[in-house]
Design an enzyme around this catalytic site. Sequence first.
Site, mmCIF file in Angstrom:
data_model
loop_
_atom_site.group_PDB
_atom_site.id
_atom_site.type_symbol
_atom_site.label_atom_id
_atom_site.label_comp_id
_atom_site.label_asym_id
_atom_site.label_seq_id
_atom_site.Cartn_x
_atom_site.Cartn_y
_atom_site.Cartn_z
ATOM 1 N N ARG A 237 35.735 40.647 53.565
ATOM 2 C CA ARG A 237 34.844 41.261 52.588
ATOM 3 C C ARG A 237 35.662 42.029 51.561
ATOM 4 O O ARG A 237 36.650 42.682 51.895
ATOM 5 C CB ARG A 237 33.856 42.200 53.283
ATOM 6 C CG ARG A 237 32.804 41.479 54.106
ATOM 7 C CD ARG A 237 31.765 40.852 53.204
ATOM 8 N NE ARG A 237 30.858 39.963 53.919
ATOM 9 C CZ ARG A 237 29.858 39.321 53.350
ATOM 10 N NH1 ARG A 237 29.643 39.456 52.047
ATOM 11 N NH2 ARG A 237 29.083 38.523 54.050
ATOM 12 N N GLU A 266 32.380 41.447 43.226
ATOM 13 C CA GLU A 266 32.240 40.010 42.986
ATOM 14 C C GLU A 266 30.840 39.606 42.537
ATOM 15 O O GLU A 266 30.650 38.533 41.959
ATOM 16 C CB GLU A 266 32.631 39.218 44.232
ATOM 17 C CG GLU A 266 31.766 39.471 45.435
ATOM 18 C CD GLU A 266 32.300 38.798 46.695
ATOM 19 O OE1 GLU A 266 31.482 38.548 47.588
ATOM 20 O OE2 GLU A 266 33.514 38.523 46.792
ATOM 21 N N HIS A 298 35.473 33.538 46.381
ATOM 22 C CA HIS A 298 34.678 33.494 47.616
ATOM 23 C C HIS A 298 34.411 32.052 48.038
ATOM 24 O O HIS A 298 33.277 31.633 48.263
ATOM 25 C CB HIS A 298 33.352 34.246 47.428
ATOM 26 C CG HIS A 298 32.847 34.851 48.698
ATOM 27 N ND1 HIS A 298 32.379 36.144 48.778
ATOM 28 C CD2 HIS A 298 32.726 34.347 49.953
ATOM 29 C CE1 HIS A 298 31.995 36.405 50.019
ATOM 30 N NE2 HIS A 298 32.196 35.327 50.747
#
Length: 332
Positions: A237, A266, A298
């Site tokens: 994360r 993000e 991601h």
Amino acid sequence: MKILVFGARDYEEPVIKKWSEEHKDVQVDIYPENMTEENVVKAKGYDGISIQQTNYIDNPYIYETLKDAGVKVIASRTAGVDMIHFDLVNENGLIVTNVPSYSPNAIAELAVTQAMNLLRKTPLVKKKVCEGDYRWIAELLGTEVRSITVGVIGTGKIGATSAKLFKGLGANVIAFDQYPNSDLNDILTYKDSLEDLLKEADLITLHTPLLEGTKHMINKDTLAIMKDGAYIVNTGRGGLINTGDLIEALESGKIRAAALDTFETEGLFLNKKMNPGELTDPEINKLLSMEQVIFTHHLGFFTSTAIENIVYSSLSSAVEVIKTGTATNRVN
């Protein structure tokens, strides 16, 4: 029984249709946009909804509308559910499910791939080749995985898979987890504290959830403990790292290089096609400009196997809640 899938992507639609064909008693409809206060009314008449990771919902009106619409379950197509406001969920009697394990290999393989890219200086090699420089120079001298100590932070399914892959490549693997897994003792050595791991590791890879106790676990103080010239890989994360502190460590050379797949901010750019200059976050732009940073958006989860597992698990959990009032993957 009816389920509405919000934010369905083109790569998800064939899988959703495949699941629907296998579950004729369930009507599944697709809505391409994320759920918002403007379109949440589309959930009226549905027993459950499914959302994805960029669908941040903190507006009380959305949860109230879902309750009034008769929705029983929010089935997240993610492992992490930090985009959901659980006080509002509970106030409105909703149930949230997640996909706790969709493909540990997908994320673990990216972590190992990016670690190897850092060690073999792949981005710099590409830059030199594009400049027409094909010399063997000290600047490009790589490091073998078997010569380093890898510190795995978090040994759940993804961290454990990463540890096994690194061990298979010959690395010395150490780990830290609040809840050590004795099944891994033959491939790694647990350290008593995060600090002990950071002192020994040449490269760390992050695989912990984002909790109050793990937020910014990598910061100026913990970075100072690390070896000079160490590497960082984060496919966990974004909030696990204090980005500003990492940038300073990269600029000073304390951290040699980093491969980052997740970022604290993000939500500003994930799954968007942006024009030059449109992304204005100064820390993200700084990371993008740094040659010693490998930046991916991601993508750790993004394999065909993982997408199928995510969709199937999410929809099946929604059905489980609708039929029984709870689910194996319930998170509240």
